[in-house]
Scaffold this motif. Sequence first.
Motif, short mmCIF file in Angstrom:
data_model
loop_
_atom_site.label_atom_id
_atom_site.label_comp_id
_atom_site.label_asym_id
_atom_site.label_seq_id
_atom_site.Cartn_x
_atom_site.Cartn_y
_atom_site.Cartn_z
N SER A 95 0.85 -1.18 0.00
CA SER A 95 0.00 0.00 0.00
C SER A 95 0.89 1.24 0.00
O SER A 95 2.09 1.17 0.27
CB SER A 95 -0.90 0.01 1.24
OG SER A 95 -0.12 0.22 2.40
N ASP B 40 -4.43 0.78 4.05
CA ASP B 40 -4.45 -0.26 3.01
C ASP B 40 -4.71 0.29 1.61
O ASP B 40 -4.77 -0.47 0.65
CB ASP B 40 -5.50 -1.32 3.34
CG ASP B 40 -5.17 -2.06 4.62
OD1 ASP B 40 -3.97 -2.31 4.86
OD2 ASP B 40 -6.10 -2.38 5.38
N ARG C 62 -4.44 2.11 -2.04
CA ARG C 62 -3.46 2.23 -3.13
C ARG C 62 -3.89 3.28 -4.16
O ARG C 62 -3.09 3.71 -4.96
CB ARG C 62 -3.30 0.88 -3.82
CG ARG C 62 -2.59 -0.14 -2.98
CD ARG C 62 -2.67 -1.53 -3.60
NE ARG C 62 -1.91 -2.49 -2.82
CZ ARG C 62 -2.31 -3.02 -1.69
NH1 ARG C 62 -3.47 -2.67 -1.17
NH2 ARG C 62 -1.56 -3.89 -1.04
#
Length: 73
Positions: A4, A37, A39
């Motif tokens: 991430s 988490d 991206r």
Amino acid sequence: MDRSFYQFALSYRGGEKNDPHSVFAETMFKDLSFPKDERSFDTLSRYIEEKADPLMSSILFDELYRHYEDRFL
């Protein structure tokens, strides 16, 4: 390796106190609500613009995200 943005940016922690990337990473680490988490540029950028500490500027985020893209996306 699937990382991430948060995991990537943590690699800048512990640098020089006057290094803006290190300051960004340290501030991000202390922000308990940072999307760890995530991206997606859009989601992260929205968070930085709307909820993040001023030490996590959108200019620094853009720079770090470009490095993240080059390395992991």
